[in-house]
Every structure is written in structure tokens, then in C-alpha cells.
Scaffold this motif. Structure first.
Motif, PDB file in Angstrom:
ATOM      1  N   GLY A  54       0.794  -1.217   0.000  1.00  0.00           N
ATOM      2  CA  GLY A  54       0.000   0.000   0.000  1.00  0.00           C
ATOM      3  C   GLY A  54       0.825   1.265   0.000  1.00  0.00           C
ATOM      4  N   ALA A  55       0.174   2.346  -0.404  1.00  0.00           N
ATOM      5  CA  ALA A  55       0.767   3.679  -0.370  1.00  0.00           C
ATOM      6  C   ALA A  55      -0.238   4.610   0.286  1.00  0.00           C
ATOM      7  CB  ALA A  55       1.109   4.158  -1.771  1.00  0.00           C
ATOM      8  N   SER A  56       0.253   5.500   1.150  1.00  0.00           N
ATOM      9  CA  SER A  56      -0.642   6.381   1.897  1.00  0.00           C
ATOM     10  C   SER A  56      -0.102   7.796   1.996  1.00  0.00           C
ATOM     11  CB  SER A  56      -0.826   5.866   3.327  1.00  0.00           C
ATOM     12  OG  SER A  56      -1.363   4.584   3.339  1.00  0.00           O
ATOM     13  N   TYR A  57      -1.049   8.735   2.048  1.00  0.00           N
ATOM     14  CA  TYR A  57      -0.746  10.112   2.418  1.00  0.00           C
ATOM     15  C   TYR A  57      -0.998  10.197   3.922  1.00  0.00           C
ATOM     16  CZ  TYR A  57      -1.624  14.960   3.542  1.00  0.00           C
ATOM     17  OH  TYR A  57      -1.599  16.184   4.148  1.00  0.00           O
ATOM     18  N   MET A  58      -0.074  10.814   4.645  1.00  0.00           N
ATOM     19  CA  MET A  58      -0.191  10.926   6.092  1.00  0.00           C
ATOM     20  C   MET A  58       0.029  12.383   6.502  1.00  0.00           C
ATOM     21  SD  MET A  58       2.153   7.539   6.707  1.00  0.00           S
ATOM     22  CE  MET A  58       2.142   7.530   8.480  1.00  0.00           C
ATOM     23  N   ARG A  59      -0.800  12.871   7.401  1.00  0.00           N
ATOM     24  CA  ARG A  59      -0.649  14.229   7.927  1.00  0.00           C
ATOM     25  C   ARG A  59      -0.313  14.123   9.411  1.00  0.00           C
ATOM     26  NH1 ARG A  59       0.144  19.501   6.191  1.00  0.00           N
ATOM     27  NH2 ARG A  59      -0.738  20.886   7.755  1.00  0.00           N
ATOM     28  N   GLY A  60       0.862  14.620   9.781  1.00  0.00           N
ATOM     29  CA  GLY A  60       1.333  14.512  11.154  1.00  0.00           C
ATOM     30  C   GLY A  60       0.525  15.337  12.139  1.00  0.00           C
ATOM     31  N   LEU A  61       0.282  14.755  13.317  1.00  0.00           N
ATOM     32  CA  LEU A  61      -0.488  15.431  14.364  1.00  0.00           C
ATOM     33  C   LEU A  61       0.358  15.848  15.564  1.00  0.00           C
ATOM     34  CD1 LEU A  61      -3.639  13.110  14.361  1.00  0.00           C
ATOM     35  CD2 LEU A  61      -3.365  15.342  13.247  1.00  0.00           C
ATOM     36  N   ASN A  62       1.563  15.280  15.691  1.00  0.00           N
ATOM     37  CA  ASN A  62       2.393  15.629  16.852  1.00  0.00           C
ATOM     38  C   ASN A  62       3.870  15.353  16.570  1.00  0.00           C
ATOM     39  OD1 ASN A  62       2.351  12.811  16.975  1.00  0.00           O
ATOM     40  ND2 ASN A  62       2.243  12.746  19.201  1.00  0.00           N
ATOM     41  N   ARG A  63       4.697  15.607  17.557  1.00  0.00           N
ATOM     42  CA  ARG A  63       6.150  15.403  17.512  1.00  0.00           C
ATOM     43  C   ARG A  63       6.773  16.084  16.293  1.00  0.00           C
ATOM     44  NH1 ARG A  63       7.428  12.652  21.850  1.00  0.00           N
ATOM     45  NH2 ARG A  63       5.927  11.191  22.677  1.00  0.00           N
ATOM     46  N   ASP A  64       7.790  15.472  15.707  1.00  0.00           N
ATOM     47  CA  ASP A  64       8.496  16.052  14.564  1.00  0.00           C
ATOM     48  C   ASP A  64       7.608  16.193  13.332  1.00  0.00           C
ATOM     49  OD1 ASP A  64      10.780  16.116  16.109  1.00  0.00           O
ATOM     50  OD2 ASP A  64      11.615  14.275  15.263  1.00  0.00           O
ATOM     51  N   TYR A  65       6.523  15.433  13.273  1.00  0.00           N
ATOM     52  CA  TYR A  65       5.662  15.423  12.093  1.00  0.00           C
ATOM     53  C   TYR A  65       4.476  16.383  12.208  1.00  0.00           C
ATOM     54  CZ  TYR A  65       8.220  11.339  10.541  1.00  0.00           C
ATOM     55  OH  TYR A  65       9.214  10.489  10.118  1.00  0.00           O
ATOM     56  N   GLN A  66       4.349  17.092  13.312  1.00  0.00           N
ATOM     57  CA  GLN A  66       3.177  17.949  13.519  1.00  0.00           C
ATOM     58  C   GLN A  66       3.024  18.943  12.372  1.00  0.00           C
ATOM     59  OE1 GLN A  66       2.778  19.695  17.369  1.00  0.00           O
ATOM     60  NE2 GLN A  66       0.876  20.710  16.835  1.00  0.00           N
ATOM     61  N   GLY A  67       1.852  18.882  11.720  1.00  0.00           N
ATOM     62  CA  GLY A  67       1.540  19.773  10.604  1.00  0.00           C
ATOM     63  C   GLY A  67       2.263  19.461   9.309  1.00  0.00           C
ATOM     64  N   LYS A  68       2.983  18.341   9.255  1.00  0.00           N
ATOM     65  CA  LYS A  68       3.746  17.996   8.049  1.00  0.00           C
ATOM     66  C   LYS A  68       3.037  16.922   7.236  1.00  0.00           C
ATOM     67  CE  LYS A  68       8.277  19.260   9.590  1.00  0.00           C
ATOM     68  NZ  LYS A  68       9.603  19.260   9.056  1.00  0.00           N
ATOM     69  N   ASP A  69       3.231  16.999   5.929  1.00  0.00           N
ATOM     70  CA  ASP A  69       2.756  15.969   5.013  1.00  0.00           C
ATOM     71  C   ASP A  69       3.812  14.886   4.926  1.00  0.00           C
ATOM     72  OD1 ASP A  69       1.657  18.621   2.858  1.00  0.00           O
ATOM     73  OD2 ASP A  69       0.485  17.541   4.365  1.00  0.00           O
ATOM     74  N   ALA A  70       3.371  13.646   4.920  1.00  0.00           N
ATOM     75  CA  ALA A  70       4.293  12.517   4.820  1.00  0.00           C
ATOM     76  C   ALA A  70       3.714  11.486   3.850  1.00  0.00           C
ATOM     77  CB  ALA A  70       4.517  11.874   6.188  1.00  0.00           C
ATOM     78  N   MET A  71       4.572  10.606   3.396  1.00  0.00           N
ATOM     79  CA  MET A  71       4.148   9.507   2.529  1.00  0.00           C
ATOM     80  C   MET A  71       4.594   8.210   3.166  1.00  0.00           C
ATOM     81  SD  MET A  71       5.101   8.775  -1.408  1.00  0.00           S
ATOM     82  CE  MET A  71       4.551   7.284  -2.201  1.00  0.00           C
ATOM     83  N   GLY A  72       3.720   7.202   3.135  1.00  0.00           N
ATOM     84  CA  GLY A  72       4.054   5.897   3.675  1.00  0.00           C
ATOM     85  C   GLY A  72       3.855   4.815   2.623  1.00  0.00           C
ATOM     86  N   VAL A  73       4.732   3.826   2.625  1.00  0.00           N
ATOM     87  CA  VAL A  73       4.613   2.660   1.754  1.00  0.00           C
ATOM     88  C   VAL A  73       4.691   1.430   2.643  1.00  0.00           C
ATOM     89  CG1 VAL A  73       5.656   1.362  -0.138  1.00  0.00           C
ATOM     90  CG2 VAL A  73       5.611   3.836  -0.234  1.00  0.00           C
ATOM     91  N   GLU A  74       3.714   0.509   2.473  1.00  0.00           N
ATOM     92  CA  GLU A  74       3.604  -0.664   3.342  1.00  0.00           C
ATOM     93  C   GLU A  74       3.657  -1.962   2.546  1.00  0.00           C
ATOM     94  OE1 GLU A  74       0.395  -0.276   6.424  1.00  0.00           O
ATOM     95  OE2 GLU A  74      -0.083   1.453   5.176  1.00  0.00           O
ATOM     96  N   LEU A  75       4.078  -2.995   3.231  1.00  0.00           N
ATOM     97  CA  LEU A  75       4.063  -4.345   2.686  1.00  0.00           C
ATOM     98  C   LEU A  75       3.802  -5.283   3.857  1.00  0.00           C
ATOM     99  CD1 LEU A  75       4.546  -6.104   0.151  1.00  0.00           C
ATOM    100  CD2 LEU A  75       6.935  -6.249   0.854  1.00  0.00           C
ATOM    101  N   GLY A  76       2.901  -6.261   3.663  1.00  0.00           N
ATOM    102  CA  GLY A  76       2.611  -7.166   4.762  1.00  0.00           C
ATOM    103  C   GLY A  76       1.657  -8.281   4.389  1.00  0.00           C
ATOM    104  N   TYR A  77       1.098  -8.925   5.425  1.00  0.00           N
ATOM    105  CA  TYR A  77       0.214 -10.069   5.242  1.00  0.00           C
ATOM    106  C   TYR A  77      -0.980  -9.943   6.181  1.00  0.00           C
ATOM    107  CZ  TYR A  77      -1.334 -14.931   4.892  1.00  0.00           C
ATOM    108  OH  TYR A  77      -2.072 -16.067   4.679  1.00  0.00           O
TER     109      TYR A  77
END
Length: 162
Positions: free
Chosen positions: A101-124
Motif C-alpha cells: 500500500g501507499a498512503s498520504y499521512m498528515r502529522g499530528l504531533n512530535r516532529d511530524y506535527q503539521g507535516k505531510d508525509a508519505m508511507g509505503v507498506e508491505l505485509g500479510y
């Protein structure tokens, strides 16, 4: 500072390319054991605490996501994304399967607060009983001006065939 931004852009390009490569490679080998429509209520972390709707081998999800990049330090996001399912197994209406999977993530706290991020996942995803399922995987997260991080992504969900 410019070099750091170039590295981050390259991380995003590499994550996107890797995701698309996995989707393309597995699409050719996937079987058609998937039900046409499925709704999942996700109660813990993977893909997020929220909902997911699958049609065939593709699903979309939205919800709240929390992870610990450092021990006992939870970073929280709002997360929306796309998942591709492949290599289904099992004889039930809702098969166990691998996912990418691929996701858009919007940070809510810590170093990511207010930042746009991208995530890529692999699993079962393992279908334990009827619609109850457990997931195990990993996510790679990147955001501008922050280092690339990898985190495990366990999950618990209940899925309904529609």
C-alpha cells in the motif's frame, strides 16, 4: 539545505517506484479468489484505526494512525491510502492475502506535527475466524526535512463481505 530536499524527493520517488513495481509484478501472478466487495473496521494501527473498503484486489482506507519510531514515543497521523492485495489463500469467503500500500499521512504531533508525509507498506493479512483478521507488516515513512523511518505495522480488523 538544498541537498536534504533533493534526498527527500528521491526517497519519495523511490518509495513510489517500489510500490508500483510490487503492484505490477504481483498483478500478473494474483488469483481471483477475492470477493467483489468488502468493508473492514480497523481497530488497531494497520492500515489505520478507521475503515477500509475493498473492491476486488484494490482497497481504500482512512483513519487515525499511531506508531512508535522510538520506544514509548508515539507519533500520530491522519492517514488515507490505497492498498493492492495479492496471493490470496484459504477457502473462506474472505481470504488471507499479502498486501502492498501507499498512503498520504498528515502529522499530528512530535516532529511530524503539521507535516505531510508519505508511507509505503508491505505485509500479510491472516483471516483468523470468519471476518476477524490480524495483519503484520512494515511501513516506510518519509517527510520533507525528516529522515526516512521504518516501523512494524501490526493490526486487528473485522471484515464484512458486502
Amino acid at each position: 539545505m538544498t541537498d536534504l530536499c533533493i534526498v527527500k524527493q528521491n526517497d519519495i520517488k523511490q518509495l513510489t517506484f517500489t510500490f508500483l513495481l510490487i503492484v505490477a509484478a504481483t498483478a500478473a501472478f494474483s488469483q481471483s479468489k477475492f470477493s467483489n466487495n468488502e468493508l473492514s473496521v480497523n481497530g488497531f494501527r494497520n492500515p489505520s484505526i478507521g475503515i477500509e473498503y475493498r473492491i476486488g484486489q484494490s482497497s481504500a482506507h482512512a483513519g487515525y494512525y499511531t506508531t512508535a519510531f522510538k520506544k514509548s514515543e508515539y507519533t500520530n497521523f491522519v492517514k488515507v491510502g490505497y492498498t493492492f492485495w495479492f496471493f490470496p489463500s484459504g477457502k473462506g469467503e474472505l481470504p488471507s492475502a499479502f498486501y502492498s500500500g501507499a498512503s498520504y499521512m498528515r502529522g499530528l504531533n512530535r516532529d511530524y506535527q503539521g507535516k505531510d508525509a508519505m508511507g509505503v507498506e508491505l505485509g500479510y493479512r491472516w483471516m483468523v475466524w470468519k471476518g476477524l483478521n490480524l495483519r503484520i507488516g512494515a511501513i516506510g515513512v518519509t517527510a520533507k526535512d525528516l529522515s526516512f523511518k521504518i516501523s512494524p505495522t501490526p493490526g486487528i480488523s473485522y471484515s464484512f463481505k458486502l
